[in-house]
Design a protein around this motif. Structure first.
Motif, PDB file in Angstrom:
ATOM      1  N   LEU A   2       0.834  -1.198   0.000  1.00  0.00           N
ATOM      2  CA  LEU A   2       0.000   0.000   0.000  1.00  0.00           C
ATOM      3  C   LEU A   2       0.871   1.251   0.000  1.00  0.00           C
ATOM      4  CD1 LEU A   2      -2.886   1.203   0.263  1.00  0.00           C
ATOM      5  CD2 LEU A   2      -2.519   1.203   2.747  1.00  0.00           C
ATOM      6  N   CYS A   5      -3.790   5.715   0.640  1.00  0.00           N
ATOM      7  CA  CYS A   5      -5.237   5.465   0.690  1.00  0.00           C
ATOM      8  C   CYS A   5      -5.854   6.748   1.231  1.00  0.00           C
ATOM      9  CB  CYS A   5      -5.564   4.268   1.585  1.00  0.00           C
ATOM     10  SG  CYS A   5      -7.319   3.864   1.635  1.00  0.00           S
ATOM     11  N   VAL A  19      -7.483   1.130   5.257  1.00  0.00           N
ATOM     12  CA  VAL A  19      -8.203   0.365   4.239  1.00  0.00           C
ATOM     13  C   VAL A  19      -9.562  -0.095   4.752  1.00  0.00           C
ATOM     14  CG1 VAL A  19      -8.151  -1.760   2.863  1.00  0.00           C
ATOM     15  CG2 VAL A  19      -6.080  -0.373   3.108  1.00  0.00           C
ATOM     16  N   ILE A  22     -12.637   2.244   4.027  1.00  0.00           N
ATOM     17  CA  ILE A  22     -12.946   2.655   2.656  1.00  0.00           C
ATOM     18  C   ILE A  22     -14.443   2.666   2.406  1.00  0.00           C
ATOM     19  CG2 ILE A  22     -12.788   1.970   0.241  1.00  0.00           C
ATOM     20  CD1 ILE A  22      -9.915   1.134   0.750  1.00  0.00           C
ATOM     21  N   VAL A  35      -6.837   4.977  -4.012  1.00  0.00           N
ATOM     22  CA  VAL A  35      -5.903   4.028  -3.399  1.00  0.00           C
ATOM     23  C   VAL A  35      -4.815   3.694  -4.413  1.00  0.00           C
ATOM     24  CG1 VAL A  35      -5.633   1.756  -2.326  1.00  0.00           C
ATOM     25  CG2 VAL A  35      -7.743   3.064  -1.974  1.00  0.00           C
TER      26      VAL A  35
END
Length: 322
Positions: A2, A5, A19, A22, A35
């Motif tokens: 990642l 985000c 995450v 979301i 993202v």
């Protein structure tokens, strides 16, 4: 892995979010989530598929990678693949891939096999909130535009390499090496072409005719991307044609060099043929040859051979054979 985000609303950044949150932000009116992943693992893909309700076929393509540049529409979601092209440490072209999942209120980018980060794209978009408020469609344009703009330095480098090779075309004895370099350059051009041509076809779907709903507000921007791709494709066509011409010129130079060598060999063969003819005549040893009994016969024979060969050498020299 990642990278970011982030949630946005009305073109302005709300916050970096975990995450797991979301889905909460997706339910907010006027809000979208952006993202970014790099070399996503299987668990990460499964999490994103669950959070964004991604189509199975699109996720399958992203999982396996090595896809042709394309734009596919799944109901109200787009799946786009663009290729990144960059020079490696050994000056070879390395092709990466960016997979983009674009929905009404989200965009997910997955970068694979590429060292070119896209952080500058996010910074640029955040500096232009009046454009970012168009949502995920504008972000898709920004990412595609960034990738396409990075093709231009590659084209410049290939053009410079071709110019260097062209400067060596008329150097004697370099034709073979030039042809090898030209074929290597042609392979690099085809690598870039494989990234550009399919993407040009796909980009045309985002601004002409029936445009996907997520891209409707950014139609004119995608036309700009398409125009850049047309320019790049034209430059690649010009390079490919020039390489074809350069290869033909090099082959002609090989033929010319072989012809010159053949002429030199023929000239020397003619000169030695004169000497051989005189030596053959005087070497027959007939009884009634006056030169055999003459005191100055031997020097005269050598002098005649030298004079005849010298005159012939001078003639070939004037003709440019020697």
């Amino acid at each position: 892995m990642l990278i970011n985000c982030v949630a946005y609303q009305d073109g302005k950044k709300l916050a970096d979010i975990p995450v797991g949150d979301i889905s909460d932000y997706l339910n907010r009116p006027g809000c979208f989530v952006w993202v970014a992943l790099r070399d996503a693992t299987e668990p990460e893909l499964l999490v994103m598929q669950r959070e964004f309700a991604l189509h199975d076929l699109a996720v399958e393509d992203a999982r396996h990678g090595h896809q042709r540049p394309k734009v596919e529409e799944y109901a109200d979601m787009l799946f786009a693949v663009v290729h990144t092209v960059e020079f490696s440490a050994t000056d070879e072209l390395r092709v990466g891939e960016v997979n983009l999942f674009v929905g009404r209120n989200f965009i997910l980018s997955i970068r694979n096999r590429s060292t070119q980060h896209l952080l500058g794209v996010r910074e640029r978009a955040e500096r232009e909130p009046h454009l970012l408020k168009h949502g995920s469609g504008y972000v898709l344009y920004a990412v595609m535009d960034a990738v396409v703009d990075r093709y231009f330095p590659i084209i410049d480098a290939l053009e410079s390499e071709l110019e260097n090779i062209e400067g060596q075309i008329f150097v004697r004895g370099s034709a073979r090496a030039n042809i090898e370099h030209l074929y290597q350059l042609k392979g690099r051009i085809m690598t870039v072409r494989h990234a550009v041509t399919p993407l040009m076809e796909s980009a045309s779907k985002l601004w002409s005719g029936r445009v996907p709903s997520v891209c409707e507000g950014s139609r004119e921007y995608f036309r700009d991307v398409y125009d850049h791709l047309v320019r790049i494709n034209g430059a690649l066509d010009t390079l490919r044609d020039t390489i074809g011409t350069a290869i033909q010129v090099n082959l002609s130079m090989v033929t010319i060099e072989e012809s010159e060598t053949t002429k030199q060999l023929a000239a020397w063969a003619g000169i030695f043929a004169i000497a051989t003819a005189f030596a053959g005549i005087w070497g027959m040893n007939f009884e009634h040859m006056p030169e055999l009994k003459w005191k100055f016969g031997y020097p005269m024979a050598l002098g005649t051979i030298v004079v005849a060969c010298s005159l012939l050498w001078r003639r070939f020299r004037r003709l440019g054979w020697l």
